[in-house]
Write a protein that holds these residues in place. Structure first.
Motif, mmCIF file in Angstrom:
data_model
loop_
_atom_site.group_PDB
_atom_site.id
_atom_site.type_symbol
_atom_site.label_atom_id
_atom_site.label_comp_id
_atom_site.label_asym_id
_atom_site.label_seq_id
_atom_site.Cartn_x
_atom_site.Cartn_y
_atom_site.Cartn_z
ATOM 1 N N VAL A 1 1.701 0.323 2.433
ATOM 2 C CA VAL A 1 0.925 1.450 1.899
ATOM 3 C C VAL A 1 0.058 2.066 2.992
ATOM 4 N N THR A 2 -0.497 1.242 3.863
ATOM 5 C CA THR A 2 -1.264 1.781 4.985
ATOM 6 C C THR A 2 -0.392 2.688 5.839
ATOM 7 N N ALA A 3 0.840 2.263 6.113
ATOM 8 C CA ALA A 3 1.770 3.083 6.906
ATOM 9 C C ALA A 3 2.104 4.380 6.182
ATOM 10 N N GLN A 4 2.317 4.306 4.879
ATOM 11 C CA GLN A 4 2.620 5.504 4.099
ATOM 12 C C GLN A 4 1.460 6.502 4.138
ATOM 13 N N LEU A 5 0.258 5.988 4.010
ATOM 14 C CA LEU A 5 -0.920 6.859 4.041
ATOM 15 C C LEU A 5 -1.091 7.500 5.414
ATOM 16 N N THR B 1 10.093 2.257 4.080
ATOM 17 C CA THR B 1 8.873 1.843 4.784
ATOM 18 C C THR B 1 9.103 0.480 5.409
ATOM 19 N N PRO B 2 9.577 0.431 6.662
ATOM 20 C CA PRO B 2 9.890 -0.852 7.298
ATOM 21 C C PRO B 2 8.700 -1.796 7.385
ATOM 22 N N ARG C 1 1.244 8.202 7.576
ATOM 23 C CA ARG C 1 2.268 9.240 7.724
ATOM 24 C C ARG C 1 1.940 10.474 6.894
ATOM 25 N N ALA C 2 1.174 10.279 5.816
ATOM 26 C CA ALA C 2 0.775 11.408 4.983
ATOM 27 C C ALA C 2 -0.422 12.156 5.555
ATOM 28 N N GLY C 3 -0.976 11.654 6.673
ATOM 29 C CA GLY C 3 -2.076 12.334 7.327
ATOM 30 C C GLY C 3 -3.454 11.766 7.078
ATOM 31 N N VAL C 4 -3.528 10.617 6.386
ATOM 32 C CA VAL C 4 -4.825 10.007 6.087
ATOM 33 C C VAL C 4 -5.308 9.222 7.304
ATOM 34 N N VAL C 5 -6.559 9.411 7.659
ATOM 35 C CA VAL C 5 -7.145 8.769 8.835
ATOM 36 C C VAL C 5 -8.070 7.622 8.438
ATOM 37 N N ASP C 6 -8.901 7.849 7.424
ATOM 38 C CA ASP C 6 -9.946 6.904 7.027
ATOM 39 C C ASP C 6 -9.427 5.969 5.946
ATOM 40 N N ILE C 7 -9.024 4.756 6.340
ATOM 41 C CA ILE C 7 -8.497 3.755 5.406
ATOM 42 C C ILE C 7 -9.234 2.440 5.621
ATOM 43 N N THR C 8 -9.803 1.907 4.560
ATOM 44 C CA THR C 8 -10.412 0.578 4.602
ATOM 45 C C THR C 8 -9.771 -0.275 3.514
ATOM 46 N N ALA C 9 -9.901 -1.593 3.651
ATOM 47 C CA ALA C 9 -9.236 -2.482 2.699
ATOM 48 C C ALA C 9 -10.137 -3.645 2.326
ATOM 49 N N ASP C 10 -10.020 -4.083 1.083
ATOM 50 C CA ASP C 10 -10.726 -5.263 0.599
ATOM 51 C C ASP C 10 -10.260 -6.494 1.368
ATOM 52 N N GLY C 11 -8.952 -6.640 1.540
ATOM 53 C CA GLY C 11 -8.413 -7.714 2.367
ATOM 54 C C GLY C 11 -8.137 -9.019 1.661
ATOM 55 N N ARG C 12 -8.688 -9.225 0.464
ATOM 56 C CA ARG C 12 -8.462 -10.493 -0.222
ATOM 57 C C ARG C 12 -7.062 -10.557 -0.831
ATOM 58 N N CYS C 13 -6.525 -11.769 -0.843
ATOM 59 C CA CYS C 13 -5.248 -12.031 -1.494
ATOM 60 C C CYS C 13 -5.529 -12.511 -2.918
ATOM 61 N N THR C 14 -4.954 -11.843 -3.899
ATOM 62 C CA THR C 14 -5.220 -12.220 -5.283
ATOM 63 C C THR C 14 -4.695 -13.615 -5.602
ATOM 64 N N LEU C 15 -3.585 -14.007 -5.006
ATOM 65 C CA LEU C 15 -3.036 -15.337 -5.277
ATOM 66 C C LEU C 15 -3.949 -16.429 -4.738
ATOM 67 N N GLU C 16 -4.581 -16.179 -3.604
ATOM 68 C CA GLU C 16 -5.408 -17.192 -2.945
ATOM 69 C C GLU C 16 -6.859 -17.180 -3.414
ATOM 70 N N SER C 17 -7.304 -16.096 -4.057
ATOM 71 C CA SER C 17 -8.726 -15.933 -4.400
ATOM 72 C C SER C 17 -8.941 -16.212 -5.879
ATOM 73 N N GLU C 18 -9.576 -17.326 -6.176
ATOM 74 C CA GLU C 18 -9.757 -17.756 -7.562
ATOM 75 C C GLU C 18 -10.617 -16.791 -8.373
ATOM 76 N N VAL D 1 -9.918 6.485 1.919
ATOM 77 C CA VAL D 1 -9.092 5.668 1.039
ATOM 78 C C VAL D 1 -9.515 4.207 1.141
ATOM 79 N N PHE D 2 -9.599 3.577 -0.020
ATOM 80 C CA PHE D 2 -9.933 2.153 -0.099
ATOM 81 C C PHE D 2 -8.787 1.434 -0.794
ATOM 82 N N LEU D 3 -8.271 0.390 -0.147
ATOM 83 C CA LEU D 3 -7.220 -0.440 -0.721
ATOM 84 C C LEU D 3 -7.853 -1.704 -1.285
ATOM 85 N N GLY D 4 -7.653 -1.926 -2.568
ATOM 86 C CA GLY D 4 -8.242 -3.089 -3.214
ATOM 87 C C GLY D 4 -7.492 -4.371 -2.897
ATOM 88 N N PRO D 5 -7.903 -5.487 -3.497
ATOM 89 C CA PRO D 5 -7.239 -6.766 -3.255
ATOM 90 C C PRO D 5 -5.849 -6.778 -3.871
#
Length: 239
Positions: free
Chosen positions: A195-199, A175-176, A201-218, A150-154
């Motif tokens: 969303v990472t916590a939800q994934l 989801t606290p 709990r759903a059994g997903v192990v391989d999660i990576t993320a873009d990490g950028r904040c859309t508000l801060e990234s022009e 799973v890949f989480l976008g910005p």
């Protein structure tokens, strides 16, 4: 155009950026979202250009009519999937897309099972667990949760996503991990953490993320930074 990443063996994911299109301000310039107020012809030209740059045909893309729900549909082919905020497919010729401009794109693949998934997890979608629903729908199509990549976008980050206390409480009820404090010391929502916590709990192990904040990234569209604005697209496809 954003970078293409390998999402498990045999699948790729990518997130577009703002530049490289033909849309006029305030949608300048690679707006991929219809329904934003932009000229339809410009958006369609941008979709063609984005697909071409990523190495697939725009005719292969399945698009959702996103409404901030937790509904997930199966794409049997390209084009309009219907009203939903998650989509899965077993078709090797279909490219899945999720639009965003602060919300969190979720892209997933179980290449061994030949199942792809994409979701748009905004605040309401996060509160209602659309990412977990996406995993359930992929498993129903033959995937295994522990084999998903799973890949989480910005998305807007928790330090920038200020909401009233009652909205934070609603989002964090199931989801606290959604609960956070902004850079201003006010109540906020961290969609990426939730969303990472939800994934997990759903059994997903391989999660990576873009990490950028859309508000801060022009280089990214952000509804909070400047509405009206365009939409990024996050794609997942078989390589």
């Amino acid at each position: 155009m954003g970078n293409v990443i390998e999402l498990g063996r045999g699948a790729r994911a990518a997130v577009t950026e703002r530049t490289g299109g033909v849309s006029a301000p305030p949608y300048d310039s690679l707006n991929l979202g219809l329904g934003t107020g932009d000229e339809r012809e410009a958006v369609l030209a941008n979709r063609e250009a984005a697909a071409r740059d990523l190495g697939f045909s725009a005719a292969r893309v399945a698009w959702m009519n996103q409404v901030h729900s937790a509904d997930v549909l199966v794409a049997e082919g390209p084009g309009g999937v219907g009203t939903c905020d998650g989509v899965v497919t077993t078709r090797s010729d279909v490219v899945l897309a999720a639009l965003s401009a602060d919300c969190l794109p979720v892209l997933a693949a179980d290449t061994g099972a030949g199942v792809l998934g994409a979701a748009h997890s905004g605040r309401l979608g996060t509160a209602h667990g659309v990412a977990a629903r996406l995993v359930e729908a992929m498993v129903a199509q033959g995937a295994r949760a522990d084999q998903l990549s799973v890949f989480l976008g910005p998305a807007i980050c928790g330090r920038c996503y200020e909401v009233p206390p009652e909205v934070q409480a609603e989002t964090a009820r199931e989801t606290p991990e959604a609960e956070c404090i902004t850079r201003w010391g006010t109540t906020g929502v961290d969609m990426r953490a939730a969303v990472t916590a939800q994934l997990r709990r759903a059994g997903v192990v391989d999660i990576t993320a873009d990490g950028r904040c859309t508000l801060e990234s022009e280089e990214l569209f952000s509804h909070r930074r400047g509405a009206p604005t365009g939409r990024l697209a996050s794609f997942v496809w078989r390589s």
